[in-house]
Design an enzyme around this catalytic site. Structure first.
Site, PDB file in Angstrom:
ATOM      1  N   CYS A   1       4.781 -58.967 -30.011  1.00  0.00           N
ATOM      2  CA  CYS A   1       4.030 -57.449 -29.829  1.00  0.00           C
ATOM      3  C   CYS A   1       2.307 -58.025 -30.241  1.00  0.00           C
ATOM      4  O   CYS A   1       2.173 -57.099 -29.391  1.00  0.00           O
ATOM      5  CB  CYS A   1       4.217 -56.961 -31.519  1.00  0.00           C
ATOM      6  SG  CYS A   1       6.035 -56.574 -31.844  1.00  0.00           S
TER       7      CYS A   1
ATOM      8  N   ARG B   1      10.006 -55.762 -26.415  1.00  0.00           N
ATOM      9  CA  ARG B   1      11.338 -54.877 -26.072  1.00  0.00           C
ATOM     10  C   ARG B   1      11.486 -55.022 -27.922  1.00  0.00           C
ATOM     11  O   ARG B   1      10.088 -55.102 -28.418  1.00  0.00           O
ATOM     12  CB  ARG B   1      12.590 -55.297 -25.533  1.00  0.00           C
ATOM     13  CG  ARG B   1      13.065 -56.771 -26.181  1.00  0.00           C
ATOM     14  CD  ARG B   1      14.077 -57.153 -25.038  1.00  0.00           C
ATOM     15  NE  ARG B   1      14.479 -58.188 -25.334  1.00  0.00           N
ATOM     16  CZ  ARG B   1      15.658 -59.516 -24.733  1.00  0.00           C
ATOM     17  NH1 ARG B   1      15.366 -59.097 -23.937  1.00  0.00           N
ATOM     18  NH2 ARG B   1      16.138 -61.108 -25.050  1.00  0.00           N
TER      19      ARG B   1
ATOM     20  N   SER C   1      -3.286 -43.682 -27.000  1.00  0.00           N
ATOM     21  CA  SER C   1      -1.884 -42.415 -26.529  1.00  0.00           C
ATOM     22  C   SER C   1      -0.957 -43.265 -25.843  1.00  0.00           C
ATOM     23  O   SER C   1       0.099 -42.804 -26.052  1.00  0.00           O
ATOM     24  CB  SER C   1      -2.117 -41.578 -26.823  1.00  0.00           C
ATOM     25  OG  SER C   1      -1.148 -41.033 -26.424  1.00  0.00           O
TER      26      SER C   1
ATOM     27  N   LYS D   1      10.386 -40.429 -31.136  1.00  0.00           N
ATOM     28  CA  LYS D   1       8.998 -40.934 -30.578  1.00  0.00           C
ATOM     29  C   LYS D   1       7.689 -40.548 -29.966  1.00  0.00           C
ATOM     30  O   LYS D   1       6.521 -39.970 -29.406  1.00  0.00           O
ATOM     31  CB  LYS D   1       9.271 -42.500 -30.042  1.00  0.00           C
ATOM     32  CG  LYS D   1       9.610 -43.163 -31.088  1.00  0.00           C
ATOM     33  CD  LYS D   1       9.632 -45.112 -30.806  1.00  0.00           C
ATOM     34  CE  LYS D   1      10.639 -45.369 -32.210  1.00  0.00           C
ATOM     35  NZ  LYS D   1       9.250 -45.605 -33.066  1.00  0.00           N
TER      36      LYS D   1
ATOM     37  N   CYS E   1       3.169 -59.522 -35.706  1.00  0.00           N
ATOM     38  CA  CYS E   1       5.355 -59.723 -34.706  1.00  0.00           C
ATOM     39  C   CYS E   1       4.791 -60.384 -33.840  1.00  0.00           C
ATOM     40  O   CYS E   1       3.907 -59.636 -33.028  1.00  0.00           O
ATOM     41  CB  CYS E   1       6.408 -58.872 -34.356  1.00  0.00           C
ATOM     42  SG  CYS E   1       6.765 -58.769 -33.074  1.00  0.00           S
TER      43      CYS E   1
ATOM     44  N   THR F   1      11.953 -55.313 -30.985  1.00  0.00           N
ATOM     45  CA  THR F   1      11.916 -56.554 -31.436  1.00  0.00           C
ATOM     46  C   THR F   1      12.527 -55.770 -33.748  1.00  0.00           C
ATOM     47  O   THR F   1      12.479 -57.115 -35.023  1.00  0.00           O
ATOM     48  CB  THR F   1      10.186 -57.508 -32.713  1.00  0.00           C
ATOM     49  OG1 THR F   1       9.788 -56.430 -32.671  1.00  0.00           O
ATOM     50  CG2 THR F   1       9.695 -57.588 -30.742  1.00  0.00           C
TER      51      THR F   1
ATOM     52  N   TRP G   1      -1.771 -49.415 -36.007  1.00  0.00           N
ATOM     53  CA  TRP G   1      -1.958 -47.797 -35.342  1.00  0.00           C
ATOM     54  C   TRP G   1      -2.302 -47.254 -36.345  1.00  0.00           C
ATOM     55  O   TRP G   1      -3.475 -46.414 -35.584  1.00  0.00           O
ATOM     56  CB  TRP G   1      -0.465 -47.443 -34.684  1.00  0.00           C
ATOM     57  CG  TRP G   1       0.341 -48.506 -33.928  1.00  0.00           C
ATOM     58  CD1 TRP G   1       1.007 -48.837 -33.923  1.00  0.00           C
ATOM     59  CD2 TRP G   1      -0.406 -48.263 -32.413  1.00  0.00           C
ATOM     60  NE1 TRP G   1       1.403 -49.323 -32.414  1.00  0.00           N
ATOM     61  CE2 TRP G   1       0.601 -49.010 -31.471  1.00  0.00           C
ATOM     62  CE3 TRP G   1      -1.613 -48.108 -31.983  1.00  0.00           C
ATOM     63  CZ2 TRP G   1       0.675 -49.758 -30.057  1.00  0.00           C
ATOM     64  CZ3 TRP G   1      -1.277 -48.003 -29.987  1.00  0.00           C
ATOM     65  CH2 TRP G   1      -0.861 -49.066 -29.792  1.00  0.00           C
TER      66      TRP G   1
ATOM     67  N   HIS H   1      -0.483 -46.663 -26.316  1.00  0.00           N
ATOM     68  CA  HIS H   1       1.651 -46.758 -27.343  1.00  0.00           C
ATOM     69  C   HIS H   1       2.525 -45.732 -26.653  1.00  0.00           C
ATOM     70  O   HIS H   1       3.166 -46.098 -27.662  1.00  0.00           O
ATOM     71  CB  HIS H   1       0.207 -45.402 -28.462  1.00  0.00           C
ATOM     72  CG  HIS H   1       1.038 -46.165 -30.279  1.00  0.00           C
ATOM     73  ND1 HIS H   1       0.646 -45.272 -30.796  1.00  0.00           N
ATOM     74  CD2 HIS H   1       2.278 -45.818 -30.437  1.00  0.00           C
ATOM     75  CE1 HIS H   1       1.490 -45.318 -32.160  1.00  0.00           C
ATOM     76  NE2 HIS H   1       2.222 -46.041 -31.745  1.00  0.00           N
TER      77      HIS H   1
END
Length: 444
Positions: free
Chosen positions: A351, A131, A223, A255, A348, A133, A144, A226
């Site tokens: 992540c 979620r 994609s 996004k 992170c 952060t 990315w 992401h």
């Protein structure tokens, strides 16, 4: 009720309606399965050195930190410290190591992590959900950017201002401050993502004739991954004013929602994972990859029965056909392994945890589809080589995409509600105007 997307998902053999119906059927069992002890716990190396560049930026906010599982809760059978070989690794056996263990073999699409050897900590995925952060900025974008620029065969990248990265984007890739929600250039098309994600001019950022199916599929996997990550961030977004985790529609639109190709790629990944589970069903039901608990095994059975409804949803035999395409498969594997390494450069912890888990899950799906014929799974576990971490990651990754599709539906409802309110207000304003005009005429 917001309209559901219609039409066939490009490069697959199934449509949006069927996928949403299947997801609605099996999601309750999948949601319960990932909460079981077997499927919620995974060993992962969160402190592996970044091999791609000197990684300095790290997120030390509480929301970024992973809480490890108490080692006393890990079964002894999962703690085997050495294995005989990478091709002989039954769960629960503690064997003498006879030679160094490589990071991957020729059938693997990712750098494989295995709890029976190497560094790492045990983590409860349910206690560390994916979620928002707050991890953002140049460091997040660099991850990315490297994935798209260096490992996607030169296909048009996903990135642009206010969309790159894994967290709240207050600056674009050029470093300039800008509002978190930048009005998308194709905002007039927003309503269309509610109804038709298969529209030709919106489906992908490149023409189907421009690149081979394999390369296009590779880009769509990345994609979609992401886009799914971003969907989770927007679906569980921390409202700093109230301190509550909320759905952030503006985040989702900026996004994902304004870009129907990204939405379609989430569904594409779901199909890939669905087909993988269907292909591996015999293995999952008849070997040690089951949970070992009858009630939990029934959950697996219910999920796999659902995948039978989409057995022909994706035809992996269309890819890598011919000697020239076989060479492309090696490059395909190499690039995806690099992406699994790039996850070690994420600053992170949470992540990184979910990045590594989901790249392993997607890599496991591709391994099942492109490294083994269907008959290999029908012969049983001795014909294939999958580690516990791969299976756990596959199931959890499928659950993440299942959640993304559920979230898309929730955001559709929110967006449709805004449209309805707007239309009602416009209708009310028009009615009031007519009434006032009538009164004026009467007065005259």
């Amino acid at each position: 009720m917001a309209p559901q997307p219609q039409g066939e998902i490009r490069d697959t053999c199934i449509d949006f309606e069927a996928i949403e119906a299947i997801n609605a059927e099996i999601r309750p069992y999948l949601h319960r399965l990932v909460k079981t002890f077997f499927f919620r716990n995974v060993k992962v190396d969160l402190y592996k050195q970044c091999e791609m560049w000197n990684s300095e930026a790290s997120c030390f906010q509480p929301s970024c930190i992973v809480q490890p599982l108490d080692d006393e809760l890990v079964p002894d059978s999962w703690k085997a410290s050495t294995v005989d070989s990478p091709d002989s690794n039954p769960f629960g056996k503690k064997l003498l190591a006879r030679r160094p263990i490589p990071e991957f073999n020729d059938k693997d699409f990712v750098v494989v992590s295995d709890e029976t050897y190497g560094d790492g900590i045990w983590v409860d995925l349910q206690a560390n959900p994916e979620r928002f952060t707050g991890y953002a900025g140049p460091a997040a974008n660099r991850v990315w950017e490297s994935i798209y620029s260096d490992n996607c065969f030169g296909v048009a990248p996903y990135l642009q201002n206010a969309v790159g990265g894994w967290g709240n984007q207050h600056t674009g890739l050029d470093g300039k401050d800008e509002p978190f929600v930048t009005p998308p250039h194709n905002r007039a098309k927003l309503i269309e993502f509610l109804e038709d994600l298969s529209e030709e001019d919106l489906a992908t950022p490149f023409s189907p004739q421009e690149v081979p199916l394999e390369i296009r599929s590779f880009y769509r996997v990345i994609s979609g991954f992401h886009a799914s990550v971003s969907t989770h961030i927007c679906y569980k977004y921390l409202n700093h004013t109230t301190g509550n985790w909320e759905k952030n529609l503006d985040c989702f639109i900026s996004k994902i929602g304004a870009y129907p190709d990204r939405l379609q790629n989430i569904y594409f990944n779901y199909v890939i994972l669905l087909r993988s589970l269907n292909k591996m069903s015999n293995l999952l039901l008849k070997t040690n990859y089951a949970t070992g608990h009858p009630k939990e095994d029934k959950l697996t059975l219910r999920i796999l029965k659902g995948t039978n409804k989409a057995a022909s949803s994706f035809n992996e035999n269309k890819l890598f056909v011919g000697s020239d395409r076989e060479l492309l498969k090696d490059e395909f594997k190499s690039n995806f392994r690099n992406i699994s390494r790039i996850m070690d450069c994420t600053g992170c912890e949470k992540c990184r945890l979910w990045g590594k888990t989901q790249t392993t899950g997607l890599g496991t799906a591709m391994k099942s589809l492109f490294s083994y014929p269907e008959k290999a799974f029908k012969r049983g576990a001795t014909s294939v080589n999958f580690k516990r971490n791969e299976i756990v990651s596959l199931i959890n990754t499928f659950h993440q995409f299942s959640t993304s599709i559920k979230a898309i539906g929730a955001f559709r409802e929110m967006y449709q509600g805004i449209l309805d309110d707007y239309n009602n207000n416009v209708s009310g304003l028009e009615s009031t105007t007519k009434t006032l005009d009538t009164h004026k005429r009467d007065e005259l």
